[in-house]
Design a protein around this motif. Structure first.
Motif, short mmCIF file in Angstrom:
data_model
loop_
_atom_site.label_atom_id
_atom_site.label_comp_id
_atom_site.label_asym_id
_atom_site.label_seq_id
_atom_site.Cartn_x
_atom_site.Cartn_y
_atom_site.Cartn_z
N ILE A 173 0.83 -1.20 0.00
CA ILE A 173 0.00 0.00 0.00
C ILE A 173 0.87 1.25 0.00
N ASP A 174 1.93 1.24 0.77
CA ASP A 174 2.85 2.38 0.80
C ASP A 174 3.45 2.61 -0.59
N LYS A 175 3.85 1.53 -1.24
CA LYS A 175 4.41 1.63 -2.60
C LYS A 175 3.37 2.21 -3.55
N LEU A 176 2.13 1.69 -3.52
CA LEU A 176 1.07 2.17 -4.40
C LEU A 176 0.77 3.64 -4.16
N ASN A 177 0.79 4.05 -2.90
CA ASN A 177 0.48 5.44 -2.55
C ASN A 177 1.54 6.42 -3.05
N HIS A 178 2.72 5.92 -3.35
CA HIS A 178 3.79 6.78 -3.83
C HIS A 178 3.97 6.74 -5.36
N GLY A 219 -0.38 8.23 -11.11
CA GLY A 219 -1.58 7.58 -11.63
C GLY A 219 -1.35 6.44 -12.60
N GLU A 220 -0.54 6.67 -13.63
CA GLU A 220 -0.32 5.66 -14.66
C GLU A 220 0.45 4.45 -14.11
N LYS A 221 1.48 4.71 -13.33
CA LYS A 221 2.27 3.62 -12.76
C LYS A 221 1.44 2.84 -11.73
N ARG A 222 0.60 3.55 -11.00
CA ARG A 222 -0.27 2.89 -10.02
C ARG A 222 -1.24 1.95 -10.73
N LEU A 223 -1.86 2.43 -11.81
CA LEU A 223 -2.79 1.60 -12.57
C LEU A 223 -2.09 0.37 -13.15
N LYS A 224 -0.88 0.54 -13.65
CA LYS A 224 -0.14 -0.58 -14.20
C LYS A 224 0.17 -1.61 -13.12
N THR A 225 0.55 -1.16 -11.94
CA THR A 225 0.84 -2.07 -10.83
C THR A 225 -0.42 -2.81 -10.41
N LEU A 226 -1.55 -2.11 -10.33
CA LEU A 226 -2.82 -2.76 -9.99
C LEU A 226 -3.19 -3.80 -11.05
N GLU A 227 -2.96 -3.49 -12.31
CA GLU A 227 -3.23 -4.46 -13.39
C GLU A 227 -2.37 -5.71 -13.22
N GLU A 228 -1.13 -5.53 -12.82
CA GLU A 228 -0.25 -6.68 -12.59
C GLU A 228 -0.76 -7.52 -11.42
#
Length: 96
Positions: free
Chosen positions: A8-13, A16-25
């Motif tokens: 969660i800490d990683k996602l919060n940092h 937008g685009e990188k967060r979406l890509k990580t969530l997709e993974e």
């Protein structure tokens, strides 16, 4: 810090685009789409990884069964046993 909090800490940092890509993974290990509570509305809105993103936005309004404890994503981050039904009750963070 436990593995889920680190995620969660990683996602919060992430932006937008990188967060979406990580969530997709992360979706690759997510069982939300085969859960008994998941419905066509949630599918159409591409809702999943509720343990991270929080409860469904108006689609899932009944708890018909829960696969959270068996989800590979939840197991990897050691969540889903005490808190679950993330699609209806909110994310792991919200339920703590």
């Amino acid at each position: 810090m436990d593995a889920f909090k680190k995620l969660i800490d990683k996602l919060n940092h992430l932006d937008g685009e990188k967060r979406l890509k990580t969530l997709e993974e992360l979706e690759g290990d997510c069982v939300c789409p085969i859960c008994p509570s998941y419905n066509d509305c949630a599918k159409e809105k591409d809702e999943n990884v509720f343990c991270i993103t929080g409860k469904s936005e108006g689609c899932i309004n009944m708890e018909l069964g829960c696969l959270c404890p068996t989800c590979p994503l939840a197991q990897k981050y050691q969540i889903g046993m005490m808190n679950n039904f993330y699609c209806h009750r909110g994310s792991e963070t919200e339920q703590k």
